[in-house]
Design a protein around this motif. Structure first.
Motif, mmCIF file in Angstrom:
data_model
loop_
_atom_site.group_PDB
_atom_site.id
_atom_site.type_symbol
_atom_site.label_atom_id
_atom_site.label_comp_id
_atom_site.label_asym_id
_atom_site.label_seq_id
_atom_site.Cartn_x
_atom_site.Cartn_y
_atom_site.Cartn_z
ATOM 1 N N LEU A 5 2.994 -2.668 -54.051
ATOM 2 C CA LEU A 5 2.645 -1.754 -52.968
ATOM 3 C C LEU A 5 2.762 -2.524 -51.664
ATOM 4 N N THR A 6 3.502 -1.958 -50.710
ATOM 5 C CA THR A 6 3.652 -2.621 -49.419
ATOM 6 C C THR A 6 3.620 -1.608 -48.290
ATOM 7 N N VAL A 7 3.699 -2.104 -47.075
ATOM 8 C CA VAL A 7 3.708 -1.260 -45.889
ATOM 9 C C VAL A 7 5.156 -0.964 -45.508
ATOM 10 N N ALA A 8 5.373 0.194 -44.893
ATOM 11 C CA ALA A 8 6.739 0.570 -44.523
ATOM 12 C C ALA A 8 6.732 1.477 -43.304
ATOM 13 N N CYS A 9 7.893 1.533 -42.656
ATOM 14 C CA CYS A 9 8.091 2.426 -41.516
ATOM 15 C C CYS A 9 9.458 3.084 -41.673
ATOM 16 N N ASP A 10 9.448 4.391 -41.836
ATOM 17 C CA ASP A 10 10.677 5.167 -42.008
ATOM 18 C C ASP A 10 11.179 5.555 -40.622
ATOM 19 N N HIS A 11 12.247 4.893 -40.142
ATOM 20 C CA HIS A 11 12.756 5.182 -38.805
ATOM 21 C C HIS A 11 13.753 6.343 -38.889
ATOM 22 N N THR A 12 13.463 7.398 -38.143
ATOM 23 C CA THR A 12 14.128 8.694 -38.321
ATOM 24 C C THR A 12 14.778 9.172 -37.022
ATOM 25 N N ASP A 13 15.946 9.770 -37.162
ATOM 26 C CA ASP A 13 16.660 10.363 -36.030
ATOM 27 C C ASP A 13 16.136 11.788 -35.822
ATOM 28 N N ARG A 14 15.372 11.990 -34.765
ATOM 29 C CA ARG A 14 14.732 13.298 -34.558
ATOM 30 C C ARG A 14 15.721 14.368 -34.104
ATOM 31 N N ASP A 15 16.816 13.985 -33.439
ATOM 32 C CA ASP A 15 17.826 14.983 -33.081
ATOM 33 C C ASP A 15 18.517 15.512 -34.333
ATOM 34 N N LEU A 16 18.820 14.627 -35.273
ATOM 35 C CA LEU A 16 19.459 15.052 -36.513
ATOM 36 C C LEU A 16 18.510 15.859 -37.398
ATOM 37 N N GLU A 17 17.219 15.616 -37.251
ATOM 38 C CA GLU A 17 16.227 16.255 -38.115
ATOM 39 C C GLU A 17 16.293 17.775 -38.037
ATOM 40 N N VAL A 18 16.642 18.312 -36.873
ATOM 41 C CA VAL A 18 16.699 19.772 -36.733
ATOM 42 C C VAL A 18 17.899 20.355 -37.473
ATOM 43 N N HIS A 19 18.873 19.513 -37.820
ATOM 44 C CA HIS A 19 20.032 19.976 -38.576
ATOM 45 C C HIS A 19 19.854 19.738 -40.078
ATOM 46 N N ASP A 33 14.733 2.154 -43.538
ATOM 47 C CA ASP A 33 13.354 2.075 -43.998
ATOM 48 C C ASP A 33 12.946 0.605 -43.876
ATOM 49 N N VAL A 34 12.082 0.310 -42.935
ATOM 50 C CA VAL A 34 11.663 -1.066 -42.691
ATOM 51 C C VAL A 34 10.426 -1.363 -43.527
ATOM 52 N N LEU A 35 10.497 -2.415 -44.343
ATOM 53 C CA LEU A 35 9.393 -2.788 -45.214
ATOM 54 C C LEU A 35 8.778 -4.106 -44.767
ATOM 55 N N GLY A 36 7.514 -4.306 -45.123
ATOM 56 C CA GLY A 36 6.830 -5.543 -44.806
ATOM 57 C C GLY A 36 7.324 -6.699 -45.650
ATOM 58 N N ASP A 37 6.931 -7.910 -45.255
ATOM 59 C CA ASP A 37 7.342 -9.123 -45.959
ATOM 60 C C ASP A 37 6.382 -9.503 -47.084
#
Length: 225
Positions: free
Chosen positions: A95-109, A120-124
């Protein structure tokens, strides 16, 4: 693809990612999720056919990085936890920490398209899930966008790891190299999510330990076309 490396209690565990999946609309209260889906629909984000969702993402997008290149100013992270299957035994699930970096302009499509447009950036560092399973709902998730706190909650707000382990097993994906991100918790609406940096922490109030990942957002050059 470079393997991911995690510090697990002083031991280095290396994982070559073979499958990467993002959970979506994964709140523990699916009634609240339905209300959120309706709100997003008003903003033009297509409603899913079912919740929770599971989005396959290219394995090379699982990264441990300090910089995320982006093509425009409307991208942002999301505070999440991640399951990493590092081996064949129950004790090998991390189990680790993560940050899902998302394109919000594309999200509407299309949400799936937006997930594919950023890493998807994960911790070390990571914990063995079995070591925190008895208190997993007490673990905290906190995120800062540009230094301002934008998310704060506990894992009790999200579907538990066991839900996703069962889902992976049902789909014959519970095998070494699988990585799954949890979905996220609500953002504070008054904080600008389109910031130049993101930091996410997964905390254990019992032990005082904190896992973190952080990165800066770097705008790429405009296309020459």
């Amino acid at each position: 693809m470079f393997p991911l490396r995690f510090d697990v209690g002083g031991e280095v565990v290396e994982v070559s990612v073979s499958a990467l999946l993002n959970g979506g609309y994964a709140g523990r209260s699916q009634q609240d999720v339905a209300a959120h889906v309706a709100e997003l629909a008003e903003l033009g984000v297509p409603a899913p056919s079912r919740t929770p969702c599971l989005y396959p993402v290219a394995p090379y997008l699982a990264m441990q990085t300090r910089e995320v290149p982006v093509q425009h100013a409307r991208t942002s992270g999301e505070a999440e936890w991640a399951l990493v299957v590092a081996g064949p035994d129950e004790r090998d699930v991390l189990l680790t920490v993560a940050c899902d970096h998302t394109d919000r302009d594309l999200e509407v499509h299309g949400v799936a398209w937006s997930k594919q447009a950023g890493p998807d950036v994960l911790g070390d560092a990571a914990w063995r899930l079995v070591d925190v399973a008895d208190r997993v709902d007490e673990l905290t998730l906190t995120a800062w966008a540009g230094g301002e706190r934008i998310q704060r909650g506990t894992l009790a707000e999200l579907l538990p790891p066991q839900h996703w382990l069962d889902e992976l097993r049902e789909r014959d994906l519970l095998r070494p190299g699988a990585v799954l991100l949890s979905g996220t918790i609500p953002m504070a609406p008054e904080v600008d999510q389109f910031a130049d940096s993101w930091r996410v922490e997964l905390g254990d109030p019992t032990s005082g330990e904190v896992l973190s990942c952080d990165y800066r957002v770097a705008r790429m050059l405009d296309p020459v076309a």
